[in-house]
Design a protein around this motif. Structure first.
Motif, PDB file in Angstrom:
ATOM      1  N   LYS A   1      45.050 -18.111  41.193  1.00 58.43           N
ATOM      2  CA  LYS A   1      43.937 -17.556  40.820  1.00 58.43           C
ATOM      3  C   LYS A   1      43.344 -16.739  42.111  1.00 58.43           C
ATOM      4  O   LYS A   1      43.727 -16.263  42.844  1.00 58.43           O
ATOM      5  CB  LYS A   1      42.644 -17.574  40.307  1.00 58.43           C
TER       6      LYS A   1
ATOM      7  N   SER B   1      40.344  -7.856  31.595  1.00 55.44           N
ATOM      8  CA  SER B   1      39.976  -9.649  30.901  1.00 55.44           C
ATOM      9  C   SER B   1      38.010  -9.517  30.405  1.00 55.44           C
ATOM     10  O   SER B   1      38.255 -10.276  29.504  1.00 55.44           O
ATOM     11  CB  SER B   1      40.912 -10.202  31.696  1.00 55.44           C
ATOM     12  N   ARG B   2      37.262  -8.929  30.797  1.00 59.24           N
ATOM     13  CA  ARG B   2      35.891  -8.933  31.309  1.00 59.24           C
ATOM     14  C   ARG B   2      35.593  -8.444  29.440  1.00 59.24           C
ATOM     15  O   ARG B   2      34.477  -8.883  28.985  1.00 59.24           O
ATOM     16  CB  ARG B   2      35.600  -8.496  32.313  1.00 59.24           C
TER      17      ARG B   2
ATOM     18  N   GLN C   1      43.004  -4.176  41.243  1.00 64.20           N
ATOM     19  CA  GLN C   1      42.021  -3.454  40.486  1.00 64.20           C
ATOM     20  C   GLN C   1      40.544  -3.564  41.367  1.00 64.20           C
ATOM     21  O   GLN C   1      40.103  -2.895  40.828  1.00 64.20           O
ATOM     22  CB  GLN C   1      42.559  -4.307  38.883  1.00 64.20           C
TER      23      GLN C   1
HETATM   24  N1  GTP Z   1      43.119  -2.529  35.550  1.00 62.90           N
HETATM   25  C1  GTP Z   1      44.153  -2.478  34.992  1.00 62.90           C
HETATM   26  N2  GTP Z   1      44.601  -3.552  34.476  1.00 62.90           N
HETATM   27  C2  GTP Z   1      45.217  -3.646  33.779  1.00 62.90           C
HETATM   28  C3  GTP Z   1      46.258  -2.768  32.842  1.00 62.90           C
HETATM   29  N3  GTP Z   1      46.925  -2.720  31.903  1.00 62.90           N
HETATM   30  C4  GTP Z   1      46.517  -4.475  31.675  1.00 62.90           C
HETATM   31  N4  GTP Z   1      46.484  -5.112  32.925  1.00 62.90           N
HETATM   32  C5  GTP Z   1      45.521  -6.099  32.895  1.00 62.90           C
HETATM   33  O1  GTP Z   1      44.208  -6.548  33.332  1.00 62.90           O
HETATM   34  C6  GTP Z   1      44.540  -8.197  33.697  1.00 62.90           C
HETATM   35  C7  GTP Z   1      43.671  -8.643  34.433  1.00 62.90           C
HETATM   36  O2  GTP Z   1      42.566  -9.058  34.736  1.00 62.90           O
HETATM   37  P1  GTP Z   1      41.299  -8.858  35.646  1.00 62.90           P
HETATM   38  O3  GTP Z   1      40.232  -8.953  34.478  1.00 62.90           O
HETATM   39  O4  GTP Z   1      41.321  -7.302  36.659  1.00 62.90           O
HETATM   40  O5  GTP Z   1      41.031 -10.741  36.606  1.00 62.90           O
HETATM   41  P2  GTP Z   1      41.164 -10.876  37.042  1.00 62.90           P
HETATM   42  O6  GTP Z   1      40.653 -10.252  38.222  1.00 62.90           O
HETATM   43  O7  GTP Z   1      41.592 -12.148  37.098  1.00 62.90           O
HETATM   44  O8  GTP Z   1      39.542 -11.394  36.357  1.00 62.90           O
HETATM   45  P3  GTP Z   1      37.890 -11.376  36.657  1.00 62.90           P
HETATM   46  O9  GTP Z   1      37.708 -12.885  37.363  1.00 62.90           O
HETATM   47  O10 GTP Z   1      37.080 -12.049  35.634  1.00 62.90           O
HETATM   48  O11 GTP Z   1      38.364 -10.600  38.166  1.00 62.90           O
HETATM   49  C8  GTP Z   1      45.859  -8.303  33.284  1.00 62.90           C
HETATM   50  O12 GTP Z   1      46.248  -8.854  32.766  1.00 62.90           O
HETATM   51  C9  GTP Z   1      46.500  -6.996  33.384  1.00 62.90           C
HETATM   52  O13 GTP Z   1      47.436  -6.913  33.971  1.00 62.90           O
HETATM   53  C10 GTP Z   1      45.451  -0.994  34.051  1.00 62.90           C
HETATM   54  O14 GTP Z   1      46.448   0.264  33.782  1.00 62.90           O
HETATM   55  N5  GTP Z   1      44.437  -1.355  34.504  1.00 62.90           N
END
Ligand code: GTP
Length: 313
Positions: A36, A98-99, A43
């Motif tokens: 990770k 995911s949050r 994003q």
């Molecule tokens: N921002 C965004 N995310 C998307 C979209 N479609 C799917 N996702 C999904 O969001 C997920 C990732 O979530 P995040 O919360 O950004 O994951 P992360 O950065 O590892 O999480 P944190 O550690 O909480 O920052 C993935 O499965 C993406 O594919 C979209 O249109 N916009």
């Protein structure tokens, strides 16, 4: 039993071979990180992305929830359909989707009772988790309540459709909206007036949406029961899951004694909601599935107590 033992008759390729047969291929070379901390975080890119967004999030999330009620059953498990969102400014490319579900699971593990108090805490926590100044949760679910036949007292389950919407904003505080949609009977006053006998009647859907005062405490008053009563007590008659003949006679005569146009319904329900001190704004809609037409009859009213009282005085 013997028949089952004699199966399978056909010798199939194993599962890996079957997948290959239907087009699965060997994995290609892996060049991108799988840890990770080494992954790109698109994003969280910071740049001028041209527009602030009103809302970004996820919807159509189905999840089991617990709902409490002043009517029987006092506690039930039902299915909630959620929408979660927040605004983001133009400096952020995207939200961390995911949050939303991560927080839903955290609340579920603590025993997620969907009520206004919990949703208020939920939205504030969500804004914090997303590092945003606001967050919004909307949840819709069928709410079940016991209803007894008016004469036989035989019980069964009815339900109404509920939607709760709670917004949290660091500056503006909370905005709370609740809606309840319930089915009722209406008997046509015109038909009763002009006919030698009988009157046509129909099943109507009354949908009430209310904005609740910030300090409304549903532990003191169940708004679900109160809104349900507003719809049902103003109808020609109520709906029941179990009706024996003496019950049927009662509801038929009661409907005849209380004829209602679709306009009458929304005005009478509006009057009840107007008298609820914890409601600041409301709308009432009614749709009657006409039994003498192929179409439905509709009426609606919206009212903002503060706005109207300012205009009037
Ligand atoms: N921002 C965004 N995310 C998307 C979209 N479609 C799917 N996702 C999904 O969001 C997920 C990732 O979530 P995040 O919360 O950004 O994951 P992360 O950065 O590892 O999480 P944190 O550690 O909480 O920052 C993935 O499965 C993406 O594919 C979209 O249109 N916009």
């Amino acid at each position: 039993m013997d028949k089952i033992k004699s199966f399978p008759k056909k010798q199939l390729p194993n599962k890996v071979q079957r997948h290959k047969l239907f087009g699965s291929v060997e994995p290609g070379p892996r060049t991108k990180p799988s840890e990770k901390k080494e992954m790109a975080d698109l994003q969280n890119t910071k740049k001028d992305f041209l527009f602030d967004l009103d809302e970004v999030g996820i919807e159509n999330v189905k999840h089991p929830i617990t709902v409490t009620s002043s009517l029987v059953p006092n506690e039930q498990t039902t299915i909630g359909t959620f929408k979660f969102s927040s605004s983001i400014d133009k400096a952020s490319k995207g939200t961390n989707m995911s949050r939303f579900t991560e927080q839903l699971q955290a609340y579920y593990q603590k025993g997620f009772t969907v009520d206004l108090l919990t949703l208020k805490t939920f939205t504030k926590d969500l804004a914090g988790r997303l590092n945003q100044s606001d967050a919004e949760v909307e949840v819709s679910f069928p709410w079940f309540y016991e209803r007894k036949g008016p004469q036989s007292n035989l019980p069964g389950m009815n339900h109404a459709d509920i939607t709760l919407n709670v917004k949290y904003d660091d500056v503006k505080g909370y905005t709370i909206q609740a809606s309840l949609a319930s089915l009722i009977t209406t008997l046509c006053p015109c038909s009763k007036e002009i006919s030698e006998y009988s009157a046509h009647n129909q099943r109507g859907l009354v949908k009430m949406t209310v904005s609740l005062a910030d300090d409304f405490d549903e532990r003191l008053l169940d708004w679900k029961e109160t809104l349900l009563e507003a719809a049902e007590s103003n109808a020609s008659s109520r709906l029941h899951p179990v009706l024996k003949r003496p019950d049927e006679k009662m509801v038929t005569e009661q409907a005849y004694e209380n004829p209602r146009f679709v306009e009458d319904m929304v005005r009478l329900v509006a009057a009840d909601i107007y008298e609820m001190p914890f409601v600041t704004k409301f709308s009432v809609k009614c749709r009657n599935e006409e039994s003498i037409h192929m179409h439905d009859a509709i009426a609606s009213v919206t009212y903002d107590k503060l706005q109207n009282e300012m205009n009037e005085g």
